[in-house]
Scaffold this motif. Structure first.
Motif, mmCIF file in Angstrom:
data_model
loop_
_atom_site.group_PDB
_atom_site.id
_atom_site.type_symbol
_atom_site.label_atom_id
_atom_site.label_comp_id
_atom_site.label_asym_id
_atom_site.label_seq_id
_atom_site.Cartn_x
_atom_site.Cartn_y
_atom_site.Cartn_z
ATOM 1 N N ASN A 1 -0.535 -5.725 -7.783
ATOM 2 C CA ASN A 1 -0.445 -4.357 -7.256
ATOM 3 C C ASN A 1 0.739 -3.603 -7.838
ATOM 4 O O ASN A 1 0.658 -2.395 -8.075
ATOM 5 N N THR B 1 2.237 2.480 -3.518
ATOM 6 C CA THR B 1 1.298 3.239 -4.349
ATOM 7 C C THR B 1 1.161 4.658 -3.822
ATOM 8 O O THR B 1 1.160 5.630 -4.590
ATOM 9 N N PHE C 1 -5.209 -0.222 -5.683
ATOM 10 C CA PHE C 1 -4.541 -1.168 -4.780
ATOM 11 C C PHE C 1 -5.548 -2.195 -4.256
ATOM 12 O O PHE C 1 -6.641 -1.843 -3.832
ATOM 13 N N LYS C 2 -5.171 -3.482 -4.306
ATOM 14 C CA LYS C 2 -6.049 -4.570 -3.867
ATOM 15 C C LYS C 2 -5.423 -5.312 -2.682
ATOM 16 O O LYS C 2 -4.204 -5.355 -2.538
ATOM 17 N N LYS D 1 0.812 -1.215 0.000
ATOM 18 C CA LYS D 1 0.000 0.000 0.000
ATOM 19 C C LYS D 1 0.849 1.270 0.000
ATOM 20 O O LYS D 1 0.530 2.246 -0.683
#
Length: 370
Positions: A106, A76, A257-258, A73
């Motif tokens: 990602n 990003t 973002f996943k 995370k």
């Protein structure tokens, strides 16, 4: 060693660089309190000055900064923030030998935001040897990883004359620092040695007949003369923009973002998701320090006022703290050892200062939190 627990969060004094004050509060909690007094508008102005300086140095013919990224995370968040600030970043990744499918997706999504990218993969035979040696010597699988993520981006910046390397959080600030001078914005050799999770070693400490210096080039820092000459600066974006894992997750999610429904390790289902081996690194804290990734995550949640200490303790009580056996099996296959050998190795690193045997000859932690 008498195990003590912070009265505000759920971290013990066995955690490296965690220091308690006379009231029983850890320095990570004390650091967090200062965030409300920070003039973030002034910090943003300082960041804009850095942006201006970077663009002036790089001109029209070079990248303004190197941004170390993974499939997490924060990566990003870092990239998008740099683009929004008007910087031309070069994204650089140390490619873990255990990259996950979601981490790969990602990373692809991050690159699609509009950046050039270098995916640096180290010889897997050397990486396998290094990881096993690190496990045997220090009970840590992540020493090679930390040499990589702190040295590869800086070497690239030096070699390509890129003025700045921009990391995300300052872990010394967020998780505890043994020296208040380490709370600054800049990452340097001394910071890496103390907080870079390399056990204070250098690559020279690991060179032998099976891993020669030429085999270890990817782990080496830039030549000190070249580094000084280049004047490359490595900074933490979290010094200038308020860092909170939940906020960076929310921000990054807006840009594709996943993350999975359940946590891979710890409390957050959106963290530590890009590498199958990182769960082992965090789980080994249990043997060495008497806590796990769950305690780290919950302590951050307590400091941010999202849960109480009482609720955090209840979560810990319910946690079965099972070893990440699937990831351990993958690690064993990569390093060519059996799971039996793995558990024999880590047993040697059990911290006897905090772990004791009861009358039934079972291990327990004296003065445990629950």
């Amino acid at each position: 060693m008498k195990l003590k627990w912070c009265i505000k969060c759920v971290l013990p004094n066995s955690r490296p660089n965690l220091v308690f004050n006379t009231k029983g509060i850890c320095n990570a909690c004390e650091n967090h309190k200062t965030k409300k007094n920070i003039n973030w508008s002034e910090r943003k102005k300082q960041l804009k000055q850095i942006v201006k300086k970077a663009k002036t140095i790089s001109g029209n013919n070079n990248y303004d900064c190197v941004v170390p990224v993974s499939g997490g995370k924060d990566s990003t968040w870092q990239i998008i923030k740099c683009i929004q600030l008007g910087l031309k970043p070069l994204a650089v990744t140390w490619k873990t030998p255990a990259r996950t499918e979601i981490g790969s997706k990602n990373l692809i999504n991050l690159i699609s935001q509009g950046v050039d990218h270098i995916d640096w993969q180290i010889n897997p035979k050397i990486e396998s040897q290094f990881m096993l040696k690190a496990l045997k010597k220090y009970g840590s699988t992540a020493i090679p990883m930390h040499f990589s993520i702190f040295n590869i981006p800086i070497r690239i910046a030096v070699n390509l004359n890129i003025p700045y390397v921009i990391y995300g959080e300052n872990s010394a600030f967020e998780y505890g620092n043994s020296d208040k001078r380490d709370l600054g914005f800049e990452l340097n050799h001394n910071w890496i040695k103390k907080y870079g999770v390399t056990q204070g070693t250098s690559i020279d400490s690991w060179i032998d007949n099976t891993m020669k210096k030429k085999d270890m080039l990817s782990y080496l820092p830039p030549n000190k003369v070249d580094l000084k000459k280049s004047n490359v600066k490595a900074i933490f974006l979290g010094h200038y923009l308020k860092w909170d894992p939940n906020e960076t997750k929310n921000f990054s999610e807006k840009y594709g973002f996943k993350f999975p429904k359940k946590p891979r390790t710890g409390y957050y289902n959106y963290a530590d998701i890009d590498d199958d081996f990182i769960s082992i690194h965090h789980w080994l804290k249990w043997y060495k320090f008497g806590f796990t990734r769950l305690f780290d995550n919950l302590s951050i949640e307590i400091r941010n006022g999202r849960i109480s200490r009482e609720k955090a303790i209840k979560i810990i009580e319910k946690d079965k703290n099972l070893p990440p056996i699937d990831d351990i099996k993958k690690f064993c296959k990569f390093t060519n050892i059996t799971t039996k050998e793995f558990f024999e190795i880590i047993e040697k690193h059990r911290n006897k200062k905090i772990w004791k045997k009861n009358k039934k000859n079972s291990w327990y932690i004296k003065n445990y939190l629950i």
